[in-house]
Write an enzyme that holds these catalytic residues in place. Structure first.
Site, PDB file in Angstrom:
ATOM      1  N   HIS A   1      48.407  88.517  54.844  1.00  0.00           N
ATOM      2  CA  HIS A   1      47.764  87.218  54.656  1.00  0.00           C
ATOM      3  C   HIS A   1      47.637  86.522  56.014  1.00  0.00           C
ATOM      4  CE1 HIS A   1      52.127  86.199  54.228  1.00  0.00           C
ATOM      5  NE2 HIS A   1      51.764  85.305  55.128  1.00  0.00           N
TER       6      HIS A   1
HETATM    7  C1  T46 Z   1      54.627  84.554  56.483  1.00  0.00           C
HETATM    8  C2  T46 Z   1      55.459  85.778  56.559  1.00  0.00           C
HETATM    9  C3  T46 Z   1      55.985  86.027  57.949  1.00  0.00           C
HETATM   10  C4  T46 Z   1      58.350  80.414  48.334  1.00  0.00           C
HETATM   11  O1  T46 Z   1      58.488  80.013  47.173  1.00  0.00           O
HETATM   12  N1  T46 Z   1      58.660  79.600  49.383  1.00  0.00           N
HETATM   13  C5  T46 Z   1      58.518  79.988  50.666  1.00  0.00           C
HETATM   14  O2  T46 Z   1      58.800  79.192  51.589  1.00  0.00           O
HETATM   15  C6  T46 Z   1      58.032  81.301  50.939  1.00  0.00           C
HETATM   16  C7  T46 Z   1      57.844  81.789  52.367  1.00  0.00           C
HETATM   17  C8  T46 Z   1      57.734  82.129  49.876  1.00  0.00           C
HETATM   18  N2  T46 Z   1      57.890  81.693  48.605  1.00  0.00           N
HETATM   19  C9  T46 Z   1      57.609  82.608  47.491  1.00  0.00           C
HETATM   20  C10 T46 Z   1      56.162  82.997  47.334  1.00  0.00           C
HETATM   21  C11 T46 Z   1      56.250  84.404  46.770  1.00  0.00           C
HETATM   22  O3  T46 Z   1      56.370  84.346  45.368  1.00  0.00           O
HETATM   23  O4  T46 Z   1      58.336  83.808  47.721  1.00  0.00           O
HETATM   24  C12 T46 Z   1      57.569  84.933  47.333  1.00  0.00           C
HETATM   25  C13 T46 Z   1      57.379  85.888  48.494  1.00  0.00           C
HETATM   26  O5  T46 Z   1      56.500  85.293  49.449  1.00  0.00           O
HETATM   27  P1  T46 Z   1      55.404  86.149  50.227  1.00  0.00           P
HETATM   28  O6  T46 Z   1      54.920  87.255  49.380  1.00  0.00           O
HETATM   29  O7  T46 Z   1      54.378  85.191  50.773  1.00  0.00           O
HETATM   30  O8  T46 Z   1      56.292  86.730  51.426  1.00  0.00           O
HETATM   31  P2  T46 Z   1      55.813  87.546  52.708  1.00  0.00           P
HETATM   32  O9  T46 Z   1      57.016  88.212  53.266  1.00  0.00           O
HETATM   33  O10 T46 Z   1      54.652  88.406  52.416  1.00  0.00           O
HETATM   34  O11 T46 Z   1      55.309  86.423  53.746  1.00  0.00           O
HETATM   35  C14 T46 Z   1      56.238  85.482  54.277  1.00  0.00           C
HETATM   36  C15 T46 Z   1      55.643  84.066  54.227  1.00  0.00           C
HETATM   37  O12 T46 Z   1      55.188  83.782  52.892  1.00  0.00           O
HETATM   38  C16 T46 Z   1      54.476  83.891  55.160  1.00  0.00           C
HETATM   39  O13 T46 Z   1      54.202  82.517  55.316  1.00  0.00           O
HETATM   40  O14 T46 Z   1      53.950  84.195  57.432  1.00  0.00           O
HETATM   41  O15 T46 Z   1      56.549  85.805  55.631  1.00  0.00           O
END
Ligand code: T46
Length: 136
Positions: free
Chosen positions: A50
């Site tokens: 993303h």
């Molecule tokens: C990024 C990279 C480096 C939350 O509820 N609160 C939060 O602050 C975050 C970061 C995530 N979430 C929830 C949203 C999803 O249901 O946790 C789950 C996993 O998040 P995501 O799939 O977006 O995680 P990554 O590892 O793909 O990405 C994360 C960050 O979301 C993003 O901002 O830059 O780490």
């Protein structure tokens, strides 16, 4: 404005061990509204895929290692994080993927905004269109 760069943090060490301080306005160039950390990542897992519209972040592998794939819509580059005294600063429209997490990796991320799914672009074609629209 979109960019990324590796930043070095000063290690304040003494005979007891090491300490690194990250302070808003000094070595963190934004107001830190949120801190999250990624750990226990399973072998072979890739995360991210993303871009963000407005978010500024600093990612630090405080333990272990992982690799960021960073894409500004024109070129792709890999940055390995494997040292707690290095942070990856990312701002604006940069597509990011994370891979090659070591079993012990703890990735701490400091963020300029509260969590808001509306700030995410999770579709690569849409990301490219945003870049072409000059929002980069
Ligand atoms: C990024 C990279 C480096 C939350 O509820 N609160 C939060 O602050 C975050 C970061 C995530 N979430 C929830 C949203 C999803 O249901 O946790 C789950 C996993 O998040 P995501 O799939 O977006 O995680 P990554 O590892 O793909 O990405 C994360 C960050 O979301 C993003 O901002 O830059 O780490």
């Amino acid at each position: 404005m979109s960019s990324y760069k590796l930043v070095n943090f000063k290690t304040l060490g003494d005979e007891r061990g090491s300490l690194i301080a990250i302070e808003q306005g000094y070595n963190a160039p934004f107001e830190i509204k949120r801190v999250y950390y990624i750990f226990d990542t399973k072998e072979g897992v890739k995360r991210g895929f993303h871009a963000h519209i407005n978010l500024k972040q600093i990612a630090i592998a405080v333990k272990g290692a992982c690799t960021f794939v960073l894409d500004d819509g024109k070129k792709r580059e890999e940055v390995k994080l494997d040292n707690p005294n290095q942070g990856l600063f990312i701002e604006g429209l940069i597509w990011r993927e994370m891979k090659d997490f070591s079993q012990d990796c703890v990735l701490v991320v400091l963020a300029s905004e509260h969590y808001d799914e509306r700030d995410y672009i999770r579709d690569y074609d849409k990301f490219i269109k945003e870049v072409e629209n000059g929002k980069n």
